[in-house]
Enzyme design. Structure first.
Site: not given
Ligand code: NAD
Ligand code: UFG
Length: 337
Positions: A125, A149, A153
């Site tokens: 991330s 979190y 990572k």
């Molecule tokens: P998500 O929660 O939608 O998907 C994760 C999936 O993994 C879910 O289906 C959950 O049920 C499954 N899971 C969790 N722990 C498990 C376990 N121990 N065994 C089996 N299944 C398990 O999340 P996502 O947004 O698809 O994110 C996927 C990956 O990308 C994660 O590792 C997350 O940290 C990373 N990531 C997500 C974002 C974001 O903003 N969505 C940003 C950066 C990184």
């Molecule tokens: N924000 C608002 N109101 C809300 C939610 C968010 O104003 O209700 C603002 C935040 O302050 C920020 C922007 O919208 O400026 C984006 O916020 P998000 O919560 O959507 O995303 P972040 O950038 O805080 O974090 C996300 C994921 C993290 C990841 C990161 C970088 O939640 O897990 O992007 O990939 F690490």
């Protein structure tokens, strides 16, 4: 046909990646415990692609289950999405985050090693850049984290590096995602968080659907174009394609490398709200409230390394992301099938 294990493949990014892999002709096997997803998603992936695949319900921390999966299938590579991802929750429940994110990764890596499968794509991330040293953020920027979190990572990135140093036969792509939003054009898969969303776009969608009364904008006194936070939003379908290119790359090259998956463009919260209103023809009431603790002002990628090495770049713009997010929320078919 290459067989790819997709952990967390029922989740938001995993399901979109599963679709791209199947469409590209890969055979996939998904393992997920539905902690943060629904069984319907598995059926919807099949529906979108008109292809079948094996699914194992269970925990990636369960060594017995992973051994069963690897002994029943000759797996060429794994894409590891399974993990917990909510920043606020990780502050409240750090042990749960360290246990799940690190244990699942160690269990997967040990099993891969045992079965001589040494090709991995890992979901990291942009959070590993903390408050970024420079903008746009390149892969050489200093790494730092501000919550459990993010720490999981960063630890996992370190574990993967040590693993590669110990055995140069590994091929590992570490993908640092910026802010994934949007949904598949079929409207069958997308992001559907339970309860009150933490992230901006899912929250706006609930306001648009009148499930929440207004959006709280966390601060308008940042040093940005309009005072609100700036982020690099990337369409989840572009992100999924980034996994396909990474997989193609690691199947042919040994080594470990790090890639930013972002668009390179930053949009403020207010710009995003205005764009959402325009493309979806809705009004989003909002209030400016205090800054959210731990938020940074600006975060956007320099994505040129992924273009150079993986031949990947994001193609879809903000309008397409926000239209598809809203369309997905309006299609209740993905919930019932
Ligand atoms: P998500 O929660 O939608 O998907 C994760 C999936 O993994 C879910 O289906 C959950 O049920 C499954 N899971 C969790 N722990 C498990 C376990 N121990 N065994 C089996 N299944 C398990 O999340 P996502 O947004 O698809 O994110 C996927 C990956 O990308 C994660 O590792 C997350 O940290 C990373 N990531 C997500 C974002 C974001 O903003 N969505 C940003 C950066 C990184
Ligand atoms: N924000 C608002 N109101 C809300 C939610 C968010 O104003 O209700 C603002 C935040 O302050 C920020 C922007 O919208 O400026 C984006 O916020 P998000 O919560 O959507 O995303 P972040 O950038 O805080 O974090 C996300 C994921 C993290 C990841 C990161 C970088 O939640 O897990 O992007 O990939 F690490």
């Amino acid at each position: 046909m290459k067989k790819i294990l997709v952990t967390g493949g029922a989740g938001y990014i995993g399901s979109h990646t599963a679709v791209e892999l199947l469409n590209a002709g890969y055979e996939i096997i998904i393992v997920d415990n539905f902690y943060n997803s629904k069984p319907e998603t598995i059926e919807n992936i099949k529906k979108i692609t008109n292809k079948d695949f094996l699914f194992y319900e269970g925990d990636v921390c369960d060594k017995k289950l992973l051994r069963k999966i690897f002994s029943e299938n000759e797996i060429d590579a794994a894409i590891h999405f399974a993990g917990f991802k909510a920043v606020g929750e990780s502050v409240a429940k750090p042990l749960m985050y360290y246990r799940n994110n690190i244990d699942s990764t160690l269990t997967l890596l040990e099993t891969m090693q045992e079965f001589n499968c040494q090709k991995l794509v890992f979901s990291s991330s942009a959070t590993v850049y903390g408050d970024p040293e420079r903008l746009p953020i390149d892969e050489k920027c200093r790494l730092s984290v501000t919550n459990p979190y993010g720490a999981t990572k960063l630890y996992i990135e370190g574990i993967l590096k040590d693993l590669y140093i110990s055995d140069n036969e590994w091929s590992i792509a570490i993908l640092r995602y910026f802010n994934p939003v949007g949904a598949h054009e079929s409207r069958l898969i997308g992001e559907d968080p339970n309860g009150i969303p933490n992230n901006l776009v899912p929250y706006i969608v609930k306001v648009a659907n009148k499930e929440l009364p207004y959006l709280n904008i966390f601060g308008n006194d940042y040093n940005t174009k309009d005072g609100t936070g700036v982020r690099d939003y990337i369409h989840v379908v572009d992100l999924a394609k980034g996994h396909l290119n990474s997989l193609n790359y690691i199947l042919d090259h040994k080594g470990i490398d790090y890639y930013n998956l972002g668009t390179g463009k930053g949009y403020s919260v207010l710009e995003l709200v205005k764009t959402f209103e325009k493309v979806n023809n809705v009004t989003i009431p909002y209030k400016i409230v205090d800054r959210r603790p731990g938020d940074i002002a600006v975060c956007y990628a320099n994505p040129s390394y992924a273009k150079e090495k993986l031949n990947w770049e994001a193609k879809l713009g903000l309008e397409s992301m926000l239209k598809s997010s809203y369309n997905f929320s309006k299609n209740t078919n993905h919930k019932k099938l």
